[in-house]
Design an enzyme around this catalytic site. Structure first.
Site, short mmCIF file in Angstrom:
data_model
loop_
_atom_site.label_atom_id
_atom_site.label_comp_id
_atom_site.label_asym_id
_atom_site.label_seq_id
_atom_site.Cartn_x
_atom_site.Cartn_y
_atom_site.Cartn_z
CG ASP A 64 -0.32 -0.55 2.48
OD1 ASP A 64 0.90 -0.49 2.60
OD2 ASP A 64 -1.06 -1.03 3.34
CG ASN A 79 -8.90 -1.74 12.12
OD1 ASN A 79 -7.99 -2.41 11.65
ND2 ASN A 79 -9.31 -0.61 11.56
CG HIS A 100 -5.92 -2.48 8.94
ND1 HIS A 100 -6.02 -1.18 9.39
CD2 HIS A 100 -4.59 -2.76 9.00
CE1 HIS A 100 -4.83 -0.72 9.69
NE2 HIS A 100 -3.94 -1.65 9.46
CD GLU A 125 -8.75 0.76 7.78
OE1 GLU A 125 -8.78 -0.10 8.67
OE2 GLU A 125 -8.03 1.77 7.83
#
Ligand code: F6R
Length: 245
Positions: free
Chosen positions: A69, A138, A140, A145
């Site tokens: 990313d 979380n 990811h 996400e």
């Protein structure tokens, strides 16, 4: 398919074990294609890979890499871009060919076209042999996400508040954290032949438990890894505490 899980007493050993798996892949297949991650987790892995390269164990001359990313809106030479990170933590210290390094262009005029081109480049290179991953608090992976659906291919993402908050530590002001990123999709990641995920520290414990023992649910994107045939999860003790035996 059961995930292979290894828990190390010493945090740095989780990262070093990741380097051993990457190094082993490179020795078996010198023209390996690696998917790489940024963030604090892989830093130990990259240090160890540099050491193994200095010791003449590894040769990057035929290796190709694709990073997971990049932030949208940061030029490659920005101090917080993932391109700068990768140079500082790994690429400047190993003999990888510059043209073999691939990182999404966060400044692309048409981010949608950049996503499609990135996906095509991975495919044309022959696909990823080993994908290195960290995991967000979380759940990811990459910047996929929590969501109602698994986003499959490389795409543009709105970062969640939790991720923006977690990444604010790298920026002088929280308002400077980019709000968007280009990320490989869950489907891109799942196409890798082998996956190595490293998680360390107690703030990852809940996400690790959800990934390994929770339902396969896009609210915890990493849970999809339960369906991949070759995943190794390297943890330190703190990241493993929420796993039920
Ligand atoms: C980074 C990436 C992210 C990180 C994750 C964990 O390229 O794709 O998914 O792996 O946010 O970040 P750290 O390692 O900083 O806790």
């Amino acid at each position: 398919m059961k995930l292979i899980i290894r828990v190390f007493e010493r945090t740095e050993n989780a990262g070093q074990a990741g380097a051993m798996l990457i190094g082993g892949q490179m020795i078996r297949k010198p023209d390996s294609i690696f998917g790489l991650a940024t963030g604090s987790t892989p830093v130990t892995t990259y240090k160890q890979l540099i050491k193994m390269t200095d010791d003449k164990l590894l040769d990057w001359n035929r290796v190709t890499t694709f990073n997971l990313d990049e932030y949208v809106g940061l030029p490659g030479d920005h101090e917080q871009s993932y391109k700068t990170f990768m140079k500082a933590k790994l690429f400047d210290f190993v003999n990888i060919r510059p043209e073999a390094i691939h990182i999404p262009d966060g400044m692309a005029e048409d981010p949608g076209a950049e996503c499609m081109a990135y996906e095509r480049k991975i495919r044309e290179a022959g696909g990823i042999d080993l994908q290195l991953l960290g995991i967000g608090r979380n759940g990811h992976i990459g910047f996929n996400e929590p969501s109602d659906v698994f986003k499959t291919l490389t795409h543009c993402v709105d970062l969640s508040d939790d991720t923006i908050e977690a990444n604010a530590r790298f920026f002088s002001q929280p308002s400077r954290v980019p709000r968007q990123a280009i990320s490989m999709g869950v489907g891109t990641i799942m196409k890798a032949w082998q996956i190595v995920l490293i998680a360390t520290g107690s703030d990852k414990a809940r996400a690790v438990a959800a990934m390994v023992q929770g339902p396969i649910d896009p609210q915890c994107p990493a849970s999809i890894l339960q369906t991949h045939p070759r995943v190794t999860v390297l943890l330190d003790r703190a990241a493993s505490v929420a796993l039920s035996r």
